[in-house]
Motif scaffolding. Structure first.
Motif, PDB file in Angstrom:
ATOM      1  N   LEU A 104     -29.153  -3.116 -15.014  1.00 35.77           N
ATOM      2  CA  LEU A 104     -27.804  -2.582 -14.849  1.00 35.77           C
ATOM      3  C   LEU A 104     -27.669  -1.829 -13.535  1.00 35.77           C
ATOM      4  CD1 LEU A 104     -26.892  -1.179 -18.392  1.00 35.77           C
ATOM      5  CD2 LEU A 104     -25.814  -3.101 -17.222  1.00 35.77           C
ATOM      6  N   TYR A 105     -26.497  -1.954 -12.912  1.00 38.34           N
ATOM      7  CA  TYR A 105     -26.078  -1.136 -11.784  1.00 38.34           C
ATOM      8  C   TYR A 105     -25.035  -0.155 -12.323  1.00 38.34           C
ATOM      9  CZ  TYR A 105     -28.004  -4.859  -8.791  1.00 38.34           C
ATOM     10  OH  TYR A 105     -28.820  -5.787  -8.170  1.00 38.34           O
ATOM     11  N   ASP A 106     -25.219   1.125 -12.060  1.00 35.23           N
ATOM     12  CA  ASP A 106     -24.260   2.142 -12.495  1.00 35.23           C
ATOM     13  C   ASP A 106     -23.380   2.537 -11.316  1.00 35.23           C
ATOM     14  OD1 ASP A 106     -25.274   2.176 -15.041  1.00 35.23           O
ATOM     15  OD2 ASP A 106     -26.312   4.094 -14.854  1.00 35.23           O
TER      16      ASP A 106
ATOM     17  N   LEU B  10     -19.789   8.443 -14.268  1.00 34.65           N
ATOM     18  CA  LEU B  10     -20.042   7.030 -14.523  1.00 34.65           C
ATOM     19  C   LEU B  10     -18.723   6.340 -14.829  1.00 34.65           C
ATOM     20  CD1 LEU B  10     -22.125   4.751 -14.926  1.00 34.65           C
ATOM     21  CD2 LEU B  10     -22.251   5.427 -17.334  1.00 34.65           C
TER      22      LEU B  10
ATOM     23  N   GLN C 221     -20.240  -0.391 -14.963  1.00 34.87           N
ATOM     24  CA  GLN C 221     -21.590  -0.937 -14.894  1.00 34.87           C
ATOM     25  C   GLN C 221     -21.506  -2.437 -14.673  1.00 34.87           C
ATOM     26  OE1 GLN C 221     -22.965   0.551 -18.784  1.00 34.87           O
ATOM     27  NE2 GLN C 221     -24.477   1.802 -17.699  1.00 34.87           N
TER      28      GLN C 221
ATOM     29  N   SER D 128     -29.972   2.889 -18.623  1.00 34.00           N
ATOM     30  CA  SER D 128     -29.445   2.474 -17.330  1.00 34.00           C
ATOM     31  C   SER D 128     -30.022   3.393 -16.256  1.00 34.00           C
ATOM     32  CB  SER D 128     -27.911   2.531 -17.330  1.00 34.00           C
ATOM     33  OG  SER D 128     -27.445   3.861 -17.233  1.00 34.00           O
TER      34      SER D 128
END
Length: 406
Positions: A96-98, A105, A108, A199
């Motif tokens: 995952l890219y946050d 946040l 994602q 994540s």
């Protein structure tokens, strides 16, 4: 730095030059034929390493993020991730890219494809298969000036190939570069690296840094907290306002050394850090609770019989009778670390000790047992992160120490 005027006509977006200043949390950035490859050990240290596990771990960008100041409402990032495939183990989900906007946040995403690293744990072999870049797209970001961070997958080596936005970009203030926050430099094992966290911003060091409002540089290496001298020199040479070193579990499950070697190795590790940080607050953290290794030495090995249930577990293979001959367990390591720190603190008032069981102990294990007998789950990461902000960073953050500049 602002973006160039060139535009990707296929997307109607500005091509943003990928520069080192946009990457926060890395120790070194390798310029490759495809783009930028963040590293968490410098090139000279990587040249001294012969362990494939550590080479993989240090290139996985745990705690590394792109950080931009922009009005953009659309951001696209091309990357080449390296996916890990373990022989005999169910496929892993894509990393995952946050996306954070002003620290919150917001979205994602994942990148499919990329390179593949096939690992046979029974043979200790690695096979690398190259692949193609993939694209990550975030849109409908709030309008107006803001800080946008893209935290890279903490367990996928990630080569940065191209960046596009619909508005100009400049680097956000980073660790020691005017962010106004203190810099926390941390070293640890796979637990610090983020194994089983949900994540990249949900690994416990990232959560602790967020709670304490400090800038994180994470040198947590899966399987690689082994008191390596080049890691100590990296810590020595990295500017920081506070440093924590979490050691013990890898030394046991790798069955790397006996007590005779452990004690002077710890002293040498701390001596090296102090060469570059003579008065920086320095916290030594012993292992969290791990029942399989509390009284039983290593080696720790995968229990392949557990694969039938879809969950790889670990087990301790050492003989408790050999502790008397110097074999290490978590119990003996905690006692020796506490003794070493107490002895050194008489002449080093900025050196401190934290028992890892205050972060995750017996009660926690009853409520949140380690799913694979070795690593905490996502919920436990959140608990450890909050506690470390209070018990680890909290006592250090107000200690007198000069501001750093990098």
């Amino acid at each position: 730095m602002s973006t160039s005027d060139s535009v990707d006509s296929g997307h109607g977006l500005i091509d943003v030059p990928l520069t080192d200043e946009l990457v926060h949390g890395a120790i070194d950035i390798e310029h490759t034929a495809r783009g930028l490859l963040p590293h968490r050990l410098p090139a000279w240290a990587r040249a001294q390493n012969t362990d494939g596990q550590l080479a993989m771990a240090e290139s996985q960008p745990s705690g590394v993020r792109l950080a931009l100041r922009t009005r953009a409402t659309v951001v696209e990032l091309d990357t080449v991730p390296t996916k890990r495939a373990y022989v005999g183990v169910p496929p892993r989900p894509d990393g995952l890219y946050d996306l954070l906007v002003d620290g919150r946040l917001t979205a994602q995403g994942s990148v499919t494809g990329g390179d593949t690293l096939t690992i046979d744990m029974s043979k200790g072999t690695f096979e690398h298969t190259p692949g193609e870049p993939g694209t990550l797209r975030f849109e409908n970001l709030p309008d107006g000036p803001k800080t946008v961070e893209i935290w890279l997958p903490h367990t996928e080596t990630t080569e940065l190939v191209a960046l596009r936005t619909d508005a100009p970009v400049e680097p956000a203030p980073g660790p020691g570069r005017g962010s106004g926050r203190k810099v926390w430099l941390h070293h640890g094992s796979s637990i610090s690296h983020g194994s089983d966290a949900a994540s990249p911003t949900a690994i416990w060091p990232a959560l602790a840094a967020s709670h304490a409002d400090v800038d994180l540089i994470n040198l947590g290496f899966g399987g690689g907290a082994l008191l390596d001298p080049f890691t100590a020199r990296t810590l020595r040479d990295t500017p920081a306002d506070m440093i924590s070193v979490k050691m013990g579990i890898n030394l046991v499950n790798a069955d790397l050394m006996r007590m005779r070697a452990f004690t002077p190795a710890v002293h040498g590790f701390l001596d090296t850090i102090r060469e570059g940080h003579p008065t920086t607050p320095l916290l030594v953290v012993s292992p969290i609770l791990c029942p399989i290794h509390e009284e039983t030495p290593g080696p720790g090995v995968p229990d392949f019989s557990s694969l039938a249930s879809g969950q790889l577990r670990f087990m301790a293979m050492g003989n408790p009778d050999e502790v008397a001959q110097g074999k290490l367990t978590l119990r003996t390591i905690r006692a020796e670390l506490a003794r070493i720190v107490a002895e050194r603190a008489a002449d080093d008032p900025h050196l401190h000790y934290l028992d890892g069981r205050e972060l995750y102990g017996e009660q926690d294990h009853e409520e949140l047992p380690l799913p694979d007998s070795l690593h905490p789950d996502a919920t436990a990461h959140r608990r450890i992160g909050k506690r470390f902000a209070e018990l680890g960073i909290g006592p250090l953050i107000d200690q007198p120490n000069g501001r750093v500049s990098i």
